[in-house]
Enzyme design. Structure first.
Site, short mmCIF file in Angstrom:
data_model
loop_
_atom_site.label_atom_id
_atom_site.label_comp_id
_atom_site.label_asym_id
_atom_site.label_seq_id
_atom_site.Cartn_x
_atom_site.Cartn_y
_atom_site.Cartn_z
N GLY B 47 -1.99 0.21 45.60
CA GLY B 47 -2.73 0.81 44.50
C GLY B 47 -3.46 2.05 44.95
O GLY B 47 -3.83 2.17 46.13
N GLN B 52 -9.11 9.24 44.73
CA GLN B 52 -8.68 9.15 46.13
C GLN B 52 -7.76 10.30 46.52
O GLN B 52 -7.59 10.58 47.70
CB GLN B 52 -7.96 7.82 46.39
CG GLN B 52 -8.88 6.61 46.43
CD GLN B 52 -8.10 5.35 46.75
OE1 GLN B 52 -7.40 4.82 45.90
NE2 GLN B 52 -8.20 4.89 47.99
N CYS B 97 -8.59 -0.60 52.49
CA CYS B 97 -8.61 0.55 51.58
C CYS B 97 -8.18 1.78 52.36
O CYS B 97 -8.66 1.99 53.48
CB CYS B 97 -10.03 0.73 51.03
SG CYS B 97 -10.22 2.14 49.93
N LEU B 98 -7.29 2.58 51.78
CA LEU B 98 -6.82 3.79 52.48
C LEU B 98 -7.98 4.74 52.79
O LEU B 98 -7.91 5.53 53.73
CB LEU B 98 -5.79 4.54 51.64
CG LEU B 98 -4.35 4.03 51.63
CD1 LEU B 98 -3.47 4.99 50.85
CD2 LEU B 98 -3.81 3.87 53.05
N HIS B 139 -9.99 -3.55 42.47
CA HIS B 139 -10.31 -2.62 43.56
C HIS B 139 -10.14 -1.17 43.06
O HIS B 139 -11.01 -0.32 43.30
CB HIS B 139 -9.38 -2.90 44.75
CG HIS B 139 -9.61 -2.03 45.94
ND1 HIS B 139 -10.10 -2.49 47.13
CD2 HIS B 139 -9.41 -0.69 46.13
CE1 HIS B 139 -10.19 -1.49 47.99
NE2 HIS B 139 -9.77 -0.39 47.40
N GLU B 140 -9.04 -0.90 42.34
CA GLU B 140 -8.77 0.48 41.88
C GLU B 140 -9.70 0.89 40.73
O GLU B 140 -10.15 2.03 40.68
CB GLU B 140 -7.31 0.64 41.46
CG GLU B 140 -6.28 0.32 42.56
CD GLU B 140 -6.55 0.99 43.90
OE1 GLU B 140 -7.15 2.09 43.92
OE2 GLU B 140 -6.18 0.41 44.94
N HIS B 143 -12.86 2.09 42.07
CA HIS B 143 -12.79 3.48 42.55
C HIS B 143 -13.15 4.46 41.43
O HIS B 143 -13.78 5.49 41.67
CB HIS B 143 -11.38 3.81 43.05
CG HIS B 143 -11.16 3.50 44.50
ND1 HIS B 143 -11.90 4.07 45.51
CD2 HIS B 143 -10.26 2.69 45.12
CE1 HIS B 143 -11.48 3.62 46.68
NE2 HIS B 143 -10.49 2.77 46.49
#
Lengths: 181, 166
Positions: B47, B52, B97-98, B139-140, B143
């Site tokens: 995701g 991001q 997380c990236l 999670h997304e 963001h």
């Protein structure tokens, strides 16, 4: 009533430290009531709360521990807890978790801990991590605290808001709720 | 098609709340394409949210079918203005997380989720998601509100350094 003692030991990490320490305690008839052991880079740190069997004094244990400490290169200390210390459940409090993260710079732990101390907020657990960030190392700090009451909670929130700007870090304060799964 | 660099903390955009996006915005399809292309470039990534990759839009992509632990899922989802309508069955799970390549954290998320959103063509969606897909969506969506997974940690034992073999 059983005698409780707090034991701490630290030394260069190597396999066998836990076994050597717990062997002595086992052979002396001690119980491990609580423990925290961890490796910090190359050093291994041990914190133990032990109960001594009837008839065993601290001196008897100390001698054995001295031998083990010598063999394994550990610096250690042990002290008996007073009956009040041993039975203290602590005052009622609001358990919270404080998460702080941002670009690493000196003083983050100190500033956060001082704000807590000023408000008589007790720190019960603290861990830090330094990891690679996009430009500079990233510092993250997770602190478990016991807040004595609603007024202290509100005061802490206000102080953290200010600290966030001063230290240029992210700060979140969450109630440490138990998981109901 | 473009693969964009993924911002990592402390980039300030990651802490910003994204404004509502007009589902008819002509730039939207390119933004969603960037998200899909960038996600495809990162193995293990399930995701990605617009901020991001430096896009100030309220949209995200999720595709848990890329993971071996996928479970039931909708495959590739591209959602605009997603909002959580219902959340239940809370459970703690480990996330990465990236934008924080070296950290993992235990986070409590709903395992059952109903999400309202618009799709890439501006049609309204009402999705029921479970398990890993539900977790990835939360999670997304976080963001898009400038909330990062570290902000949701509830215990000092819930933060870990990712062990890298290389």
């Amino acid at each position: 009533m059983k005698t409780l003692a707090a034991l701490s030991a630290v030394g260069k990490d190597q396999p066998g430290i836990v076994a050597a320490l717990s062997k002595v305690l086992f052979e002396k008839g001690c119980n491990l009531e609580d423990s925290s052991m961890t490796r910090l880079k190359g050093d291994f740190a041990v914190l133990l709360l032990i109960s001594l069997p009837p008839g065993l004094g601290l001196e008897g244990l100390q001698k054995e521990l001295q031998t083990i400490a010598g063999q394994w290169g550990l610096t250690f200390s042990i002290r008996a807890l007073s009956p009040e210390e041993a039975s203290s459940a602590g005052p009622a409090s609001l358990p919270h978790t404080l998460v702080v993260y941002g670009v690493d710079h000196p003083g983050i732990v100190y500033r956060v801990a001082q704000e807590a101390a000023d408000l008589k907020i007790n720190i019960t657990d603290l861990r830090t991590h330094v990891t690679q960030g996009s430009q500079a190392p990233l510092y993250s700090l997770v602190v478990e605290i016991e807040i004595p009451g609603e007024a202290a909670l509100q005061a802490l929130q206000k102080r953290l808001e200010r600290l966030r700007g001063e230290l240029k870090v992210e700060i979140t304060l969450n109630p440490a709720e138990a998981d109901e799964l | 098609m473009s693969v964009l660099p993924v911002l990592s903390y402390p980039h300030p955009l990651l802490k910003e709340k994204m404004p509502e996006t007009d589902p008819a915005d002509p730039r939207l399809s390119a933004v969603l394409e960037d998200l899909r292309d960038t996600m495809a470039r990162h193995p293990g990534c399930v995701g990605l949210a617009a901020p991001q990759v430096s896009h100030r839009f309220r949209c995200l992509v999720v595709d848990v079918s890329r993971s071996p632990r996928a479970g039931e899922n909708h495959g590739l989802l591209a959602l605009v203005n997603p909002r959580i309508l219902e959340a239940s069955q809370w459970k703690v799970g480990r996330e990465g997380c990236l934008s924080f390549p070296d950290l993992l954290a235990n986070v409590k998320r709903a395992q059952k989720l109903r999400v309202g959103a618009w799709d890439a063509t501006g049609r309204p969606l009402d999705l029921a998601c479970t398990g890993f897909e539900a977790v990835a969506l939360q999670h997304e969506i976080d963001h898009l509100d400038g909330v990062l997974f570290l902000d949701r940690i509830r215990s000092s034992k819930d933060l870990f350094e990712r062990k890298r073999s290389s």
